[in-house]
Write a protein that holds these residues in place. Structure first.
Motif, PDB file in Angstrom:
ATOM      1  N   LEU A   1      -8.586   4.783  -3.194  1.00 55.18           N
ATOM      2  CA  LEU A   1      -7.588   3.513  -2.466  1.00 55.18           C
ATOM      3  C   LEU A   1      -6.689   2.928  -3.537  1.00 55.18           C
ATOM      4  O   LEU A   1      -5.482   2.420  -3.130  1.00 55.18           O
ATOM      5  CB  LEU A   1      -8.437   2.455  -1.853  1.00 55.18           C
ATOM      6  N   ASP A   2      -6.894   3.018  -4.686  1.00 57.99           N
ATOM      7  CA  ASP A   2      -6.015   2.454  -5.730  1.00 57.99           C
ATOM      8  C   ASP A   2      -4.740   3.192  -5.874  1.00 57.99           C
ATOM      9  O   ASP A   2      -3.657   2.681  -6.352  1.00 57.99           O
ATOM     10  CB  ASP A   2      -6.589   2.263  -7.204  1.00 57.99           C
TER      11      ASP A   2
ATOM     12  N   PHE B   1     -15.120   3.496  -2.677  1.00 54.19           N
ATOM     13  CA  PHE B   1     -13.643   4.163  -2.631  1.00 54.19           C
ATOM     14  C   PHE B   1     -12.534   3.782  -3.270  1.00 54.19           C
ATOM     15  O   PHE B   1     -11.408   3.856  -2.958  1.00 54.19           O
ATOM     16  CB  PHE B   1     -13.339   4.403  -1.177  1.00 54.19           C
ATOM     17  N   ARG B   2     -12.998   2.776  -4.305  1.00 55.62           N
ATOM     18  CA  ARG B   2     -11.536   2.172  -4.973  1.00 55.62           C
ATOM     19  C   ARG B   2     -10.803   2.944  -5.484  1.00 55.62           C
ATOM     20  O   ARG B   2      -9.682   2.755  -5.730  1.00 55.62           O
ATOM     21  CB  ARG B   2     -12.248   0.946  -5.879  1.00 55.62           C
TER      22      ARG B   2
ATOM     23  N   PHE C   1      -2.733   3.709  -3.590  1.00 60.88           N
ATOM     24  CA  PHE C   1      -1.849   3.010  -2.439  1.00 60.88           C
ATOM     25  C   PHE C   1      -1.832   1.465  -2.801  1.00 60.88           C
ATOM     26  O   PHE C   1      -2.698   0.921  -3.561  1.00 60.88           O
ATOM     27  CB  PHE C   1      -2.517   3.045  -0.913  1.00 60.88           C
TER      28      PHE C   1
ATOM     29  N   ALA D   1     -14.947   0.200   0.654  1.00 60.01           N
ATOM     30  CA  ALA D   1     -13.463   0.128   0.218  1.00 60.01           C
ATOM     31  C   ALA D   1     -13.262  -0.598  -1.067  1.00 60.01           C
ATOM     32  O   ALA D   1     -12.335  -0.183  -1.881  1.00 60.01           O
ATOM     33  CB  ALA D   1     -12.658  -0.611   1.251  1.00 60.01           C
TER      34      ALA D   1
ATOM     35  N   PHE E   1      -8.813  -5.077  -0.938  1.00 62.30           N
ATOM     36  CA  PHE E   1      -9.849  -4.730  -0.267  1.00 62.30           C
ATOM     37  C   PHE E   1     -11.023  -5.640  -1.013  1.00 62.30           C
ATOM     38  O   PHE E   1     -11.668  -6.301  -0.171  1.00 62.30           O
ATOM     39  CB  PHE E   1     -10.330  -3.486   0.092  1.00 62.30           C
TER      40      PHE E   1
ATOM     41  N   LEU F   1      -4.875  -0.832  -3.616  1.00 56.91           N
ATOM     42  CA  LEU F   1      -5.375  -1.240  -2.230  1.00 56.91           C
ATOM     43  C   LEU F   1      -6.998  -1.510  -2.464  1.00 56.91           C
ATOM     44  O   LEU F   1      -7.501  -2.272  -1.921  1.00 56.91           O
ATOM     45  CB  LEU F   1      -5.199  -0.205  -1.426  1.00 56.91           C
ATOM     46  N   GLY F   2      -7.599  -0.693  -3.345  1.00 52.57           N
ATOM     47  CA  GLY F   2      -9.052  -0.991  -3.569  1.00 52.57           C
ATOM     48  C   GLY F   2      -9.333  -2.204  -4.063  1.00 52.57           C
ATOM     49  O   GLY F   2     -10.255  -3.010  -3.610  1.00 52.57           O
TER      50      GLY F   2
END
Length: 103
Positions: free
Chosen positions: A58-59, A54-55, A61, A50, A72, A68-69
């Motif tokens: 996730l970024d 997957f940054r 969000f 994360a 995490f 989000l990245g």
């Protein structure tokens, strides 16, 4: 009676044959190692996956105003690690009770 003839009392008071004890130990350690591998995998996915792999996804969000990245990578992996510690202690107590190894 020699020293080799004396049986060592079991902690639960019921003597076990060597085969039973060996099978019980193998089952206990198998379950213990499986739990460790599972928790280490979760920790890897959350911290490295994360936060790094997957940054980009996730970024898109945000959490608390931060991507989000990034969250995490900075905070979320630590929170998850602490939760995994509590889960590990809870689960190990259940496993120890199952194999009659609790204190």
């Amino acid at each position: 009676m020699t020293d080799d003839d004396r049986s060592i009392p079991e902690p639960n008071g019921v003597p076990e044959s060597d085969g039973e004890a060996n099978a019980n130990e193998k089952a206990y350690w198998s379950e213990n190692i499986r739990l460790l591998w599972t928790l280490m995998t979760v920790w890897f996915v959350v911290s490295f996956g994360a936060g790094v792999l997957f940054r980009g996804f996730l970024d898109q969000f945000s959490l608390g105003g931060y991507p989000l990245g990034f969250w995490f990578a900075q905070q979320g992996s630590i929170y998850v690690f602490v939760l995994l510690i509590f889960y590990y202690t809870w689960k190990m107590k259940k496993i120890e009770r199952k194999y009659d190894l609790d204190d």
